[in-house]
Design an enzyme around this catalytic site. Structure first.
Site, PDB file in Angstrom:
ATOM      1  N   ASN A 206       0.850  -1.188   0.000  1.00  0.00           N
ATOM      2  CA  ASN A 206       0.000   0.000   0.000  1.00  0.00           C
ATOM      3  C   ASN A 206       0.889   1.243   0.000  1.00  0.00           C
ATOM      4  O   ASN A 206       2.119   1.126   0.039  1.00  0.00           O
ATOM      5  CB  ASN A 206      -0.973  -0.019   1.183  1.00  0.00           C
ATOM      6  CG  ASN A 206      -0.256  -0.035   2.513  1.00  0.00           C
ATOM      7  OD1 ASN A 206       0.413   0.920   2.862  1.00  0.00           O
ATOM      8  ND2 ASN A 206      -0.368  -1.139   3.245  1.00  0.00           N
ATOM      9  N   ARG A 207       0.280   2.404  -0.036  1.00  0.00           N
ATOM     10  CA  ARG A 207       1.048   3.631  -0.284  1.00  0.00           C
ATOM     11  C   ARG A 207       1.602   4.285   0.980  1.00  0.00           C
ATOM     12  O   ARG A 207       2.156   5.380   0.920  1.00  0.00           O
ATOM     13  CB  ARG A 207       0.180   4.624  -1.060  1.00  0.00           C
ATOM     14  CG  ARG A 207      -0.123   4.107  -2.470  1.00  0.00           C
ATOM     15  CD  ARG A 207      -1.115   4.991  -3.176  1.00  0.00           C
ATOM     16  NE  ARG A 207      -0.693   6.376  -3.167  1.00  0.00           N
ATOM     17  CZ  ARG A 207      -1.520   7.410  -3.247  1.00  0.00           C
ATOM     18  NH1 ARG A 207      -2.820   7.199  -3.327  1.00  0.00           N
ATOM     19  NH2 ARG A 207      -1.052   8.628  -3.231  1.00  0.00           N
TER      20      ARG A 207
END
Ligand code: CTP
Length: 400
Positions: A206-207
């Site tokens: 994920n970011r």
């Protein structure tokens, strides 16, 4: 304001060195014992006699003094705080790379005290990526940076890079002293996004950059806590001497690292973006596209925050995070209750400049007592301190 504090004032060679004279006087007026160190560059801008007359002891300039051998260890070990104003690009570079070629840089390496640096230079130098990279390294190690202002620079130029005002520097110095409200507390912070392997080269991630978790860990350490940072992005923190850093990658690794330290922690802050799902099977070899589109079957990961909430030792404060894109308040309050947390920090990651990868954040901190506190868009360092303020305030309600 600074009564009884031993402050080393480092002055490097820039035109703003003349302002350090006023800073010295104000620190002494505030009750501090000020030990000044001038670099050879500073000597071109201000007279040693002026500073020696105002400070609590004579200026020191050299690593080599027969009457006072190894001055840097005495100065570094005895200091309650070191402030460098002005800090030139050279000083920032030497300090970031661990060089100790003069008395000031050697003293900076020989201290465990908080350090405040106040850069001042021409706009072009301030904006140079090398300077900004050095500042990022120093910030990641817990050094407080008082950013310069815009205004008149040496030679009559106008621009950004002028030394911060004496008031701003004094406020930063004072802030570094008063924030010891987590002294003696064991704080565990998780940071970054987990990576769930698909095969030896691919993962589901994920970011999350880990910046907010790192900022919380560093702020807690500055406030006196004994901090363990469990991070998937440990590189920036690996050199922060004040943190115990545990490097993990997957949700499962994060879970076992957290469970190892959480039972004895006073505060656990789950700032990490832990994957909710992972592949059931991890391929031993790289999946080849010649074999067609793979079907990746997922299974849920364990909810670490939920497990901590269900087994919380008495008196421990548990803080969760929630990255939401819709219905922030109701989702956050639901999560707070479901996971058994005391506080939940919610950010609307759909808003501009907020959350993942940014250096800024805007959050609302919800309490299990129904309270809420909004933090408008600001730096992740400032958000970190607001989260810790909420922890300290919550602790008071427990003790009553
Ligand atoms: N968290 C955790 N373990 C997981 C997933 C999340 O400990 N397997 C923690 C995060 O560190 C964060 C909070 O739980 O503190 C965020 O929860 P989130 O996954 O966003 O909430 P969910 O309940 O999974 O809700 P949703 O998927 O609806 O957002």
């Amino acid at each position: 304001m600074f009564a009884g504090q031993r402050i080393v004032l480092g002055i490097t060679g820039g035109i703003a060195a003349y302002k350090a004279v006023e800073l010295c006087r104000r620190l002494v007026d505030g009750g501090a014992h000020v030990s000044p160190i001038m670099t050879s560059g500073a000597n071109h801008f201000i007279g040693e006699t002026t500073l020696s007359a105002l400070a609590s002891e004579p200026v020191q300039k050299s690593l080599w003094d027969e009457r006072n051998p190894i001055p840097h260890t005495r100065l570094g070990q005895n200091a309650d705080l070191i402030v460098v104003a002005p800090a030139t690009a050279r000083l920032l570079s030497d300090y970031a790379s661990g060089r100790s070629s003069d008395l000031l840089t050697a003293t900076l390496l020989a201290t465990r005290a908080p350090v405040v640096v106040c850069p001042a230079m021409h706009t072009e130098m301030w904006e140079h990526p090398a300077v900004q990279d050095n500042l990022a390294v120093l910030r990641s190690r817990g050094v407080l940076v008082v950013n310069p202002e815009s205004g008149r620079l040496a030679g009559g130029d106008m621009g950004h890079g002028r030394l911060a005002s004496t008031e701003a520097i004094l406020a930063a110095v004072a802030g570094a002293f008063i924030d010891q409200d987590l002294a003696g507390q064991k704080v565990v912070v998780t940071a970054g996004g987990t990576r769930e392997a698909i095969d030896p080269v691919r993962f589901i991630g994920n970011r999350s950059s880990g910046k907010q978790g790192l900022a919380i860990a560093l702020a807690a350490s500055r406030r006196g806590a004994d901090v363990t940072l469990i991070s998937t992005a440990p590189s920036a923190a690996a050199t922060a001497p004040s943190l115990k850093v545990v490097s993990v990658s997957s949700a499962a690794q994060m879970r076992s690292a957290v469970h190892e330290v959480a039972p004895s922690a006073d505060v656990v802050i789950m700032a990490a973006a832990v994957a909710d799902f992972r592949p059931v099977a991890v391929a031993d070899q790289k999946i080849k596209k010649a074999n067609g589109v793979p079907q990746i079957v997922l299974e849920p990961t364990e909810d670490i925050l939920g497990e901590l909430g269900a087994n919380k030792p008495k008196g421990q404060i548990l803080v969760g995070f929630a990255a939401e894109t819709t219905d922030v308040e109701s989702n956050a309050r639901g999560k707070l209750q479901r996971k058994g947390a005391d506080l939940l920090v919610a950010n609307d990651v759909a808003a501009p400049e907020v959350g993942f990868e940014h250096d800024t954040n805007a959050v609302t901190i919800y309490g299990s007592d129904g309270s809420s506190a909004q933090v408008e868009l600001t730096s992740k360092d400032a958000v970190a301190n607001r989260v810790l303020d909420a922890v300290v305030a919550y602790r008071l309600t427990l003790d009553v």
